[in-house]
Design a protein around this motif. Structure first.
Motif, PDB file in Angstrom:
ATOM      1  N   SER A  45     -28.549  44.387  42.486  1.00 12.09           N
ATOM      2  CA  SER A  45     -27.411  43.463  42.509  1.00 12.09           C
ATOM      3  C   SER A  45     -27.368  42.528  41.308  1.00 12.09           C
ATOM      4  O   SER A  45     -26.356  41.858  41.082  1.00 12.09           O
ATOM      5  CB  SER A  45     -27.470  42.615  43.791  1.00 12.09           C
ATOM      6  OG  SER A  45     -28.587  41.721  43.757  1.00 12.09           O
ATOM      7  N   GLY A  46     -28.462  42.456  40.566  1.00 15.01           N
ATOM      8  CA  GLY A  46     -28.524  41.470  39.492  1.00 15.01           C
ATOM      9  C   GLY A  46     -28.154  42.020  38.129  1.00 15.01           C
ATOM     10  O   GLY A  46     -28.188  43.224  37.886  1.00 15.01           O
ATOM     11  N   LYS A  47     -27.803  41.128  37.250  1.00 19.31           N
ATOM     12  CA  LYS A  47     -27.508  41.467  35.863  1.00 19.31           C
ATOM     13  C   LYS A  47     -28.672  41.006  34.993  1.00 19.31           C
ATOM     14  O   LYS A  47     -29.098  39.854  35.050  1.00 19.31           O
ATOM     15  CB  LYS A  47     -26.222  40.784  35.404  1.00 19.31           C
ATOM     16  CG  LYS A  47     -25.849  41.094  33.961  1.00 19.31           C
ATOM     17  CD  LYS A  47     -24.558  40.378  33.566  1.00 19.31           C
ATOM     18  CE  LYS A  47     -24.203  40.674  32.105  1.00 19.31           C
ATOM     19  NZ  LYS A  47     -22.963  39.959  31.696  1.00 19.31           N
ATOM     20  N   THR A  48     -29.182  41.921  34.172  1.00 18.18           N
ATOM     21  CA  THR A  48     -30.333  41.619  33.330  1.00 18.18           C
ATOM     22  C   THR A  48     -29.894  41.014  32.003  1.00 18.18           C
ATOM     23  O   THR A  48     -28.975  41.518  31.355  1.00 18.18           O
ATOM     24  CB  THR A  48     -31.168  42.887  33.077  1.00 18.18           C
ATOM     25  OG1 THR A  48     -31.609  43.421  34.327  1.00 18.18           O
ATOM     26  CG2 THR A  48     -32.368  42.584  32.207  1.00 18.18           C
ATOM     27  N   THR A  49     -30.570  39.931  31.614  1.00 14.34           N
ATOM     28  CA  THR A  49     -30.252  39.227  30.371  1.00 14.34           C
ATOM     29  C   THR A  49     -31.511  39.117  29.511  1.00 14.34           C
ATOM     30  O   THR A  49     -32.595  38.827  30.026  1.00 14.34           O
ATOM     31  CB  THR A  49     -29.724  37.804  30.674  1.00 14.34           C
ATOM     32  OG1 THR A  49     -28.639  37.880  31.602  1.00 14.34           O
ATOM     33  CG2 THR A  49     -29.251  37.127  29.401  1.00 14.34           C
ATOM     34  N   GLN A  50     -31.360  39.369  28.227  1.00 11.54           N
ATOM     35  CA  GLN A  50     -32.468  39.196  27.285  1.00 11.54           C
ATOM     36  C   GLN A  50     -32.500  37.734  26.838  1.00 11.54           C
ATOM     37  O   GLN A  50     -31.486  37.201  26.371  1.00 11.54           O
ATOM     38  CB  GLN A  50     -32.299  40.119  26.072  1.00 11.54           C
ATOM     39  CG  GLN A  50     -32.220  41.593  26.420  1.00 11.54           C
ATOM     40  CD  GLN A  50     -33.478  42.109  27.092  1.00 11.54           C
ATOM     41  OE1 GLN A  50     -34.595  41.734  26.720  1.00 11.54           O
ATOM     42  NE2 GLN A  50     -33.299  42.972  28.090  1.00 11.54           N
ATOM     43  N   LEU A  51     -33.649  37.091  26.974  1.00 13.28           N
ATOM     44  CA  LEU A  51     -33.738  35.655  26.735  1.00 13.28           C
ATOM     45  C   LEU A  51     -34.942  35.305  25.850  1.00 13.28           C
ATOM     46  O   LEU A  51     -35.840  36.126  25.645  1.00 13.28           O
ATOM     47  CB  LEU A  51     -33.856  34.912  28.068  1.00 13.28           C
ATOM     48  CG  LEU A  51     -32.655  35.049  29.027  1.00 13.28           C
ATOM     49  CD1 LEU A  51     -33.004  34.475  30.391  1.00 13.28           C
ATOM     50  CD2 LEU A  51     -31.424  34.370  28.453  1.00 13.28           C
ATOM     51  N   LEU A  52     -34.922  34.068  25.378  1.00  9.73           N
ATOM     52  CA  LEU A  52     -36.012  33.525  24.571  1.00  9.73           C
ATOM     53  C   LEU A  52     -36.501  32.244  25.222  1.00  9.73           C
ATOM     54  O   LEU A  52     -35.704  31.370  25.582  1.00  9.73           O
ATOM     55  CB  LEU A  52     -35.541  33.234  23.146  1.00  9.73           C
ATOM     56  CG  LEU A  52     -36.561  32.536  22.233  1.00  9.73           C
ATOM     57  CD1 LEU A  52     -37.701  33.493  21.888  1.00  9.73           C
ATOM     58  CD2 LEU A  52     -35.884  32.031  20.956  1.00  9.73           C
ATOM     59  N   ALA A  53     -37.818  32.139  25.368  1.00  8.57           N
ATOM     60  CA  ALA A  53     -38.433  30.916  25.885  1.00  8.57           C
ATOM     61  C   ALA A  53     -39.107  30.193  24.722  1.00  8.57           C
ATOM     62  O   ALA A  53     -40.211  30.573  24.307  1.00  8.57           O
ATOM     63  CB  ALA A  53     -39.448  31.246  26.970  1.00  8.57           C
ATOM     64  N   PRO A  54     -38.458  29.175  24.149  1.00  4.74           N
ATOM     65  CA  PRO A  54     -39.068  28.453  23.021  1.00  4.74           C
ATOM     66  C   PRO A  54     -40.370  27.779  23.439  1.00  4.74           C
ATOM     67  O   PRO A  54     -40.442  27.118  24.482  1.00  4.74           O
ATOM     68  CB  PRO A  54     -37.998  27.405  22.659  1.00  4.74           C
ATOM     69  CG  PRO A  54     -36.725  27.922  23.260  1.00  4.74           C
ATOM     70  CD  PRO A  54     -37.128  28.649  24.492  1.00  4.74           C
ATOM     71  N   ASN A  55     -41.419  28.014  22.669  1.00  2.00           N
ATOM     72  CA  ASN A  55     -42.731  27.442  22.970  1.00  2.00           C
ATOM     73  C   ASN A  55     -43.210  27.793  24.381  1.00  2.00           C
ATOM     74  O   ASN A  55     -43.946  27.028  25.015  1.00  2.00           O
ATOM     75  CB  ASN A  55     -42.714  25.925  22.789  1.00  2.00           C
ATOM     76  CG  ASN A  55     -42.377  25.525  21.371  1.00  2.00           C
ATOM     77  OD1 ASN A  55     -42.869  26.118  20.413  1.00  2.00           O
ATOM     78  ND2 ASN A  55     -41.513  24.526  21.229  1.00  2.00           N
ATOM     79  N   GLY A  56     -42.758  28.942  24.883  1.00  2.00           N
ATOM     80  CA  GLY A  56     -43.234  29.418  26.171  1.00  2.00           C
ATOM     81  C   GLY A  56     -42.628  28.753  27.385  1.00  2.00           C
ATOM     82  O   GLY A  56     -43.164  28.870  28.495  1.00  2.00           O
ATOM     83  N   VAL A  57     -41.491  28.080  27.204  1.00  2.00           N
ATOM     84  CA  VAL A  57     -40.863  27.367  28.325  1.00  2.00           C
ATOM     85  C   VAL A  57     -39.391  27.750  28.395  1.00  2.00           C
ATOM     86  O   VAL A  57     -38.684  27.763  27.375  1.00  2.00           O
ATOM     87  CB  VAL A  57     -40.992  25.835  28.173  1.00  2.00           C
ATOM     88  CG1 VAL A  57     -40.268  25.120  29.311  1.00  2.00           C
ATOM     89  CG2 VAL A  57     -42.455  25.430  28.151  1.00  2.00           C
ATOM     90  N   TYR A  58     -38.918  28.047  29.606  1.00  2.00           N
ATOM     91  CA  TYR A  58     -37.506  28.379  29.793  1.00  2.00           C
ATOM     92  C   TYR A  58     -36.991  27.690  31.055  1.00  2.00           C
ATOM     93  O   TYR A  58     -37.653  27.691  32.100  1.00  2.00           O
ATOM     94  CB  TYR A  58     -37.307  29.887  29.927  1.00  2.00           C
ATOM     95  CG  TYR A  58     -35.856  30.269  30.154  1.00  2.00           C
ATOM     96  CD1 TYR A  58     -34.963  30.331  29.092  1.00  2.00           C
ATOM     97  CD2 TYR A  58     -35.386  30.537  31.435  1.00  2.00           C
ATOM     98  CE1 TYR A  58     -33.632  30.655  29.301  1.00  2.00           C
ATOM     99  CE2 TYR A  58     -34.058  30.867  31.655  1.00  2.00           C
ATOM    100  CZ  TYR A  58     -33.185  30.924  30.586  1.00  2.00           C
ATOM    101  OH  TYR A  58     -31.860  31.236  30.787  1.00  2.00           O
ATOM    102  N   GLN A  59     -35.788  27.124  30.942  1.00  2.00           N
ATOM    103  CA  GLN A  59     -35.139  26.480  32.083  1.00  2.00           C
ATOM    104  C   GLN A  59     -33.688  26.941  32.158  1.00  2.00           C
ATOM    105  O   GLN A  59     -33.038  27.146  31.131  1.00  2.00           O
ATOM    106  CB  GLN A  59     -35.200  24.956  31.960  1.00  2.00           C
ATOM    107  CG  GLN A  59     -36.608  24.385  32.011  1.00  2.00           C
ATOM    108  CD  GLN A  59     -36.622  22.874  31.855  1.00  2.00           C
ATOM    109  OE1 GLN A  59     -35.868  22.313  31.060  1.00  2.00           O
ATOM    110  NE2 GLN A  59     -37.477  22.213  32.628  1.00  2.00           N
ATOM    111  N   GLN A  60     -33.203  27.083  33.378  1.00  2.00           N
ATOM    112  CA  GLN A  60     -31.812  27.494  33.576  1.00  2.00           C
ATOM    113  C   GLN A  60     -31.289  26.883  34.866  1.00  2.00           C
ATOM    114  O   GLN A  60     -31.941  26.940  35.908  1.00  2.00           O
ATOM    115  CB  GLN A  60     -31.701  29.020  33.636  1.00  2.00           C
ATOM    116  CG  GLN A  60     -30.285  29.526  33.885  1.00  2.00           C
ATOM    117  CD  GLN A  60     -30.197  31.040  33.881  1.00  2.00           C
ATOM    118  OE1 GLN A  60     -30.939  31.714  33.154  1.00  2.00           O
ATOM    119  NE2 GLN A  60     -29.314  31.590  34.679  1.00  2.00           N
TER     120      GLN A  60
END
Length: 252
Positions: A176-191
């Motif tokens: 059911s989900g949509k896959t997104t390519q992302l970048l975590a600057p300095n190893g941290v990601y928030q959404q």
């Protein structure tokens, strides 16, 4: 590629635990050795603990019925493969029918097996199933491999309708989900999460041979992902380099 799944609620968490334990049981049954079959039985007894909820069966029936309604609503949609959808609907009907025929509480017949329960009581003690503790269990482990496999499959079959239902629900959820390519600057990601349809699970995929792993903190409002490294001699340390990863947010 290594993948990590994070459930957003207790229901999906329970489904994932049962799926994981079933995989261990099936793998160890195929292994054939006494130690494999010992591990298979331990995982089977753990499943009994996980499913020891009186509302789990009704929860599964409600969820699979809800998914049938949702899938039927997609019929005629030109963007949806009719063959794939019909096969999925057939799978839903099959698992629902099998689960519906189970009148007793999930795993009740196994709980009424005094011999299995005597083993289960000893498994909480480290090394508590040695031959001097449970000679009958030691005798069973010494039986022919085919006999042990027959017994294990017979016990497992009593939980298979539940497992098959969970497999279908998780297949729909993961798709059911949509896959997104992302970048975590300095190893941290928030959404932030603002969808009217609450997320139920997320999946993170990282590159092969990566020397870091994700730790997730999430609720219906936001996702926080910290990538950490581990040297196996001390606690995890923050991975302070940029990380490329893929994120799939799933909701039913």
């Amino acid at each position: 590629m290594p993948s990590y799944q994070y459930p957003f609620n207790e229901r999906i968490r329970t489904f994932l635990r049962i799926e994981n334990l079933f995989a261990k049981v099936l793998t160890n049954i195929d292994g054939g050795h006494q130690h494999h079959h010992h591990n298979a039985l331990l995982a089977l007894l753990q499943i009994l603990d996980v499913v020891d909820r009186p509302d789990l069966k009704s929860e599964l029936m409600q969820e699979i019925s809800r998914q049938k309604v949702a899938m039927e609503a997609l019929q005629g949609n030109p963007e949806i493969s009719a063959n794939i959808l019909n096969n999925l609907l057939n799978d839903i009907d099959a698992v629902a029918d099998a689960l519906r025929t189970e009148s007793a509480k999930l795993g009740q017949a196994l709980r009424e097996n005094e011999w299995l329960m005597s083993i289960k009581q000893r498994t909480s003690i480290p090394g508590g199933v040695c031959e001097f503790d449970l000679p009958s269990y030691h005798f069973w482990l010494a039986l022919d491999e085919s006999q042990r496999k027959h017994d294990l499959n017979s016990w497992l079959n009593q939980l298979t309708p539940m497992y098959d239902t969970i497999v279908v629900i998780l297949r729909i959820l993961r798709g059911s989900g949509k896959t997104t390519q992302l970048l975590a600057p300095n190893g941290v990601y928030q959404q932030m999460l603002g969808s009217s349809k609450p997320a139920q699970m997320l999946q993170i995929i990282i590159p092969d041979h990566a020397n870091y792993f994700p730790e997730v903190s999430a609720n219906k409002y936001a996702i926080n992902i910290n990538f950490n490294s581990l040297d196996f001699t001390r606690k995890a340390q923050k991975h302070d380099q940029d990380v490329n990863f893929s994120l799939t947010i799933c909701n039913l």
